[in-house]
Design a protein around this motif. Sequence first.
Motif, PDB file in Angstrom:
ATOM      1  N   ILE A  46       2.138  -4.342  -2.742  1.00 26.91           N
ATOM      2  CA  ILE A  46       2.573  -4.002  -1.539  1.00 26.91           C
ATOM      3  C   ILE A  46       2.077  -2.768  -1.037  1.00 26.91           C
ATOM      4  CG2 ILE A  46       4.753  -3.445  -0.193  1.00 26.91           C
ATOM      5  CD1 ILE A  46       6.335  -5.330  -2.232  1.00 26.91           C
ATOM      6  N   ALA A  47       1.827  -1.905  -2.192  1.00 26.97           N
ATOM      7  CA  ALA A  47       1.371  -0.254  -1.738  1.00 26.97           C
ATOM      8  C   ALA A  47      -0.102  -0.715  -1.246  1.00 26.97           C
ATOM      9  CB  ALA A  47       1.242   0.379  -2.947  1.00 26.97           C
ATOM     10  N   GLU A  48      -1.044  -1.468  -1.991  1.00 27.12           N
ATOM     11  CA  GLU A  48      -2.154  -1.873  -1.702  1.00 27.12           C
ATOM     12  C   GLU A  48      -2.319  -2.414  -0.298  1.00 27.12           C
ATOM     13  OE1 GLU A  48      -5.884  -4.600  -3.306  1.00 27.12           O
ATOM     14  OE2 GLU A  48      -4.575  -3.735  -4.863  1.00 27.12           O
ATOM     15  N   ILE A  49      -1.592  -3.485   0.200  1.00 28.66           N
ATOM     16  CA  ILE A  49      -1.526  -4.062   1.233  1.00 28.66           C
ATOM     17  C   ILE A  49      -1.171  -3.017   2.563  1.00 28.66           C
ATOM     18  CG2 ILE A  49      -0.697  -5.757   2.847  1.00 28.66           C
ATOM     19  CD1 ILE A  49      -0.414  -7.722   0.181  1.00 28.66           C
ATOM     20  N   THR A  50      -0.126  -2.084   2.187  1.00 27.65           N
ATOM     21  CA  THR A  50       0.216  -1.339   3.352  1.00 27.65           C
ATOM     22  C   THR A  50      -0.606   0.013   3.370  1.00 27.65           C
ATOM     23  OG1 THR A  50       1.854  -0.449   1.847  1.00 27.65           O
ATOM     24  CG2 THR A  50       2.670  -2.252   3.185  1.00 27.65           C
ATOM     25  N   GLY A  51      -1.185   0.415   2.496  1.00 30.28           N
ATOM     26  CA  GLY A  51      -1.932   1.278   2.332  1.00 30.28           C
ATOM     27  C   GLY A  51      -1.146   2.631   2.122  1.00 30.28           C
ATOM     28  N   SER A  53       1.642   5.094  -0.625  1.00 34.20           N
ATOM     29  CA  SER A  53       1.754   5.319  -1.881  1.00 34.20           C
ATOM     30  C   SER A  53       2.770   4.513  -2.784  1.00 34.20           C
ATOM     31  CB  SER A  53       1.794   6.903  -2.117  1.00 34.20           C
ATOM     32  OG  SER A  53       3.234   7.198  -1.826  1.00 34.20           O
ATOM     33  N   LEU A  54       2.767   4.382  -4.073  1.00 35.72           N
ATOM     34  CA  LEU A  54       3.719   3.671  -4.758  1.00 35.72           C
ATOM     35  C   LEU A  54       5.069   4.199  -4.498  1.00 35.72           C
ATOM     36  CD1 LEU A  54       3.361   1.067  -6.473  1.00 35.72           C
ATOM     37  CD2 LEU A  54       3.260   2.563  -8.450  1.00 35.72           C
ATOM     38  N   SER A  59      10.756   3.850  -2.460  1.00 37.84           N
ATOM     39  CA  SER A  59      11.740   4.278  -1.451  1.00 37.84           C
ATOM     40  C   SER A  59      12.110   3.219  -0.556  1.00 37.84           C
ATOM     41  CB  SER A  59      11.260   5.803  -1.128  1.00 37.84           C
ATOM     42  OG  SER A  59      11.126   6.745  -2.010  1.00 37.84           O
ATOM     43  N   ALA A  60      11.047   2.972   0.204  1.00 38.81           N
ATOM     44  CA  ALA A  60      11.305   1.798   1.402  1.00 38.81           C
ATOM     45  C   ALA A  60      11.802   0.795   0.844  1.00 38.81           C
ATOM     46  CB  ALA A  60      10.012   1.712   2.187  1.00 38.81           C
ATOM     47  N   MET A  61      11.342   0.450  -0.254  1.00 40.97           N
ATOM     48  CA  MET A  61      11.881  -1.084  -0.850  1.00 40.97           C
ATOM     49  C   MET A  61      13.414  -0.886  -1.227  1.00 40.97           C
ATOM     50  SD  MET A  61      10.919  -4.121  -1.373  1.00 40.97           S
ATOM     51  CE  MET A  61       9.030  -3.701  -1.356  1.00 40.97           C
ATOM     52  N   ARG A  62      13.857   0.266  -1.548  1.00 36.25           N
ATOM     53  CA  ARG A  62      15.373   0.502  -1.798  1.00 36.25           C
ATOM     54  C   ARG A  62      16.042   0.291  -0.612  1.00 36.25           C
ATOM     55  NH1 ARG A  62      13.571   4.053  -5.703  1.00 36.25           N
ATOM     56  NH2 ARG A  62      13.564   5.950  -4.146  1.00 36.25           N
TER      57      ARG A  62
END
Length: 169
Positions: A46-51, A53-54, A59-62
Amino acid sequence: MGIKEAKKIIMETFANTARRLGQSELVGYIYGALFLSGRPMSLGEIAEITGYSLSHVSSAMRVLEGVGLVQRVKKPGDRKAYFIATKNFSEWRSSAFYEKILRDIDETRENLLRALKELEHEKGSEVEEIKKKLEIALKRNEVARKLLTLIMQFRSEEELLHVLEKCSK
C-alpha cells in the motif's frame, strides 16, 4: 493510458471524499488502492502504491479499520498483516462510518438549538432573520437524519435500489 488514468481518477475520488469527511487524503488513497486491488495487500504494498511512508500508511490504516472500511486478514504461514476493502453495502452500513455521520448530525442539531436558545430573549430584525435561518437548518438537519436512518435499515444495496426504483415510478 485509459486504465492508468481511470485508476488515478478513482484514487483521487476516494481521496477527495476522505478530505470532505475531515480525514487525510491518504485515507482515501489507501481505500482506493484496496478497492482496486481485489486482493489482500500488505502495508508495504500500500505504501508503494500510494507513495506515502510506511508509518503514515500504518496510521491511516488504523483510521480505516476504526470506521470499518478495511478489514485485517491473515495469510496462512505469513506473519504480515494484510488488508482488504469492505465493498459490501451492508458492511459499510454496519460500520462506524454511518454512526459518525449520525453523531455529526446530532451534534449539529444540538448546536443549532443552543444558538436558538441564546436568541430567546433578543429582539430585532437581525435576530428574527437568524432565527429563520436556524429553523431552516434544523429542518434540513432532521431530513438528513431521517434519510440516513432509513438507508441504514436496508440489508443490501440491491434492496435499497429496488425500493427507490419502485418509488420513482
